[in-house]
Each structure stands twice: as C-alpha cells, then as structure tokens.
Design a protein around this motif. Structure first.
Motif, PDB file in Angstrom:
ATOM      1  N   THR A  89       0.838  -1.215   0.000  1.00  0.00           N
ATOM      2  CA  THR A  89       0.000   0.000   0.000  1.00  0.00           C
ATOM      3  C   THR A  89       0.868   1.257   0.000  1.00  0.00           C
ATOM      4  O   THR A  89       2.105   1.184  -0.072  1.00  0.00           O
ATOM      5  N   GLY A 119     -10.102   2.512   2.745  1.00  0.00           N
ATOM      6  CA  GLY A 119      -8.816   2.463   2.048  1.00  0.00           C
ATOM      7  C   GLY A 119      -7.726   2.799   3.046  1.00  0.00           C
ATOM      8  O   GLY A 119      -6.883   3.657   2.819  1.00  0.00           O
ATOM      9  N   ASP A 142     -10.203  -1.910   3.880  1.00  0.00           N
ATOM     10  CA  ASP A 142      -9.402  -1.843   2.653  1.00  0.00           C
ATOM     11  C   ASP A 142      -9.779  -3.036   1.789  1.00  0.00           C
ATOM     12  O   ASP A 142     -10.181  -4.082   2.311  1.00  0.00           O
ATOM     13  N   ASN A 169     -14.518  -4.033  -0.644  1.00  0.00           N
ATOM     14  CA  ASN A 169     -14.396  -3.218  -1.852  1.00  0.00           C
ATOM     15  C   ASN A 169     -15.319  -2.020  -1.643  1.00  0.00           C
ATOM     16  O   ASN A 169     -16.534  -2.141  -1.777  1.00  0.00           O
ATOM     17  N   TRP A 170     -14.729  -0.895  -1.232  1.00  0.00           N
ATOM     18  CA  TRP A 170     -15.478   0.270  -0.756  1.00  0.00           C
ATOM     19  C   TRP A 170     -16.635  -0.159   0.154  1.00  0.00           C
ATOM     20  O   TRP A 170     -16.385  -0.724   1.204  1.00  0.00           O
ATOM     21  N   ASN A 185      -8.544   8.557   2.189  1.00  0.00           N
ATOM     22  CA  ASN A 185      -7.519   9.032   1.263  1.00  0.00           C
ATOM     23  C   ASN A 185      -7.489   7.977   0.154  1.00  0.00           C
ATOM     24  O   ASN A 185      -6.700   7.052   0.192  1.00  0.00           O
TER      25      ASN A 185
END
Ligand SMILES: C[S@@+](CC[C@H](N)C(=O)[O-])C[C@H]1O[C@@H](n2cnc3c(N)ncnc32)[C@H](O)[C@@H]1O
Length: 277
Positions: A89, A119, A142, A169-170, A185
């Motif tokens: 990441t 995230g 994440d 996933n979101w 972010n």
C-alpha cells in the motif's frame, strides 16, 4: 569509515537520485546503527564496523536505484507515530495529516463518534485518530488483505483497541447508516499521469494510486454512496489531488452534500474536501 565520512559519501552518491539526499543518508545510517540523528551529530568520528559499513553501502545503493527510504527501513513517521510500511500500500504522506487536523478540530465535543477510514492502507488515518480519540468507535477497511494485515500490525504496535478491521471493496461489506464520519484518502491519480514514473510512487502499488482516466473514479463512487452509510448529519471527508478541488467540490454538491469545506496542505494547495449529508 566513520559516521561523518559515511554521511558525506552517501550525500554525494545520492545527490542525483534523491531530492533529499542529506536526510536520506541520515535516516539510513540511523537505521543501520539503531540510533537517532542526534547520535550521528554527536559522534561524527565514531567508526562503523565492517557489517555496519556493508549494510549502509547496500542501502545507499538501493536508494540510488530509486527504492523509497521507507521501504528500506520498513518504517515511516506519521502524526508523530512510527508506522510499519511495505509494498502492499501507500507510504503515508505528511499531507494526509491535514485530514487528522480537520477531524480533531471539527469533532471536538465529548461525543464518542463512529468513524470509518476507507482504504486504510497502513492504518495511518484510523490509528492516528484512534490514539487521539480512544472513546471513538473506529472501523478501518481496505480492499487489500495485505494492506489490512499491515494496518492490524500497526494497530497492535500502537495498542489501539478501539479499531475493528474489515476487508471491503469500498461499501460492499459495510453496514448501512452506521457512521458519523466517513474519511478516506482514496486512489486519485490519473492513470497516465507522468508523475507515476517518478520518485517513490514507482514502488507503490497502482491499486493504491490510480483511479481512472482523470483520477476521480473512486472519489465519485465514495460521494455517490456515502450518504447510505452515514447517520443523519454525518460527514464525508476525502483527500484529493491539488488540481481536483473544483471537480471534487462539484461532486460533493451534485450528490447533495451541504456545508462543504475545503482545506489546504502544507504547500498551500486545496487537498481535502468535507461535506455533511
Ligand atoms: C492512497 S492509499 C491510502 C492509504 C492510507 N489511507 C494513507 O492515507 O496513507 C489508498 C488505499 O485505498 C485502497 N483501495 C483501493 N481501491 C479500493 C477499493 N475498491 N475499496 C477499498 N479500498 C481500496 C488501497 O488498497 C490503498 O490502501
């Protein structure tokens, strides 16, 4: 070779490869010698042993080839806390501290807010806020399992017991209407941005950096869906690129956010947008 000679040689060797050669040399040498910068300045005549010399020269060579200092030491400071980093990441950036400052100023009552950092990467945002606000209930999510493992390791290191971790996933695995604050972010660099061929980002995963043709895909997704996951009056707060402030402002407005605020980073660029549902 003594400390001063090692630093001078590395400073020279890194001058073409790095915009921060002197600092890089100091950070790498403190890493090899397990000391702080004050020690380097206090003992310039102290000799490095053979193993220390070999290790230092190896790191300088890797830095010369572009590898980020944080990947060489495995650590990066953020909000005065040390974070483990790896290539799963993004390496936390000082500009992201703008988001932490905004949250602490805006939500300064005694209310124990419920916040999700989407995230989360290393967990830099979630863990920094969790340290400041131990009464808050924090979720860190994440899409990357490897990034989540890293964030959990950092959370354990900082003894933050008010964070729960979710792979998602979101919003896919997130409960609706549950959060007072969604902070992120997200990736926001345009896919063909030439900056991707320069500096540290060459060694960071595309999945943490890029977001469609103009870099707005993930921010648009967050703006479109956040209201379903926020409590009434909740806030969405996102970091974005220095040249995306109008696009992001429009995105917040078009998706019904009110009381929209934008903040500048340390270089004076608008890099954060927040709005209320
Ligand atoms: C720019 S990095 C930010 C990392 C960290 N929050 C920070 O500020 O240093 C973006 C992060 O978003 C994650 N990400 C990318 N796509 C995602 C998705 N679809 N759902 C959730 N997280 C995602 C990446 O794995 C990465 O960790």
């Amino acid at each position: 070779m003594n400390i001063q000679q090692a630093l001078e040689q590395a400073d020279y060797d890194l001058s073409d490869a790095s915009p921060s050669a002197t600092l890089d040399a100091q950070v790498l040498l403190t890493h090899v010698l397990h000391c702080n910068t004050a020690h380097l300045l206090a003992w310039p005549e102290k000799q490095l042993n053979k193993e220390q010399t070999t290790n230092f020269l190896r790191l300088v060579k890797q830095r010369q080839s572009g590898k980020p200092v944080a990947h060489l030491t495995g650590l990066r400071e953020f909000w005065s806390l040390d974070f483990f980093v790896n290539d799963s990441t993004l390496i936390p950036r000082p500009d992201t501290e703008t988001l932490i400052e905004f949250v602490l100023n805006k939500f300064n009552s005694d209310q124990p807010y419920k916040l999700i950092d989407m995230g989360t990467g290393t967990g830099a945002i979630a863990i920094s806020i969790a340290k400041e606000k131990p009464d808050w209930s924090i979720t860190a999510s994440d899409v990357s399992f490897d990034a989540l493992d890293l964030a959990k390791k950092n959370s354990k290191h900082h003894h933050t017991d008010n964070i729960s971790f979710t792979q998602s996933n979101w919003f896919e695995n997130i409960n609706a209407n549950d959060f007072d604050i969604i902070i992120s972010n997200p990736p926001y660099i345009a896919e063909n941005d030439p900056h991707l061929q320069q500096g540290d980002v060459r060694f960071e995963p595309q999945s943490a950096l890029t977001s469609g043709v103009v870099g707005m895909d993930d921010i648009i997704h967050l703006c479109q869906h956040a209201k379903n996951y926020l409590t009434s009056g909740g806030y969405l707060i996102v970091e974005h690129g220095y040249n995306q402030n109008q696009l992001v402002l429009d995105c917040f407005t078009n998706n019904g956010f009110t009381l929209i605020e934008q903040s500048r980073d340390l270089s004076g660029h608008i890099r954060m947008t927040a709005g209320k549902v």
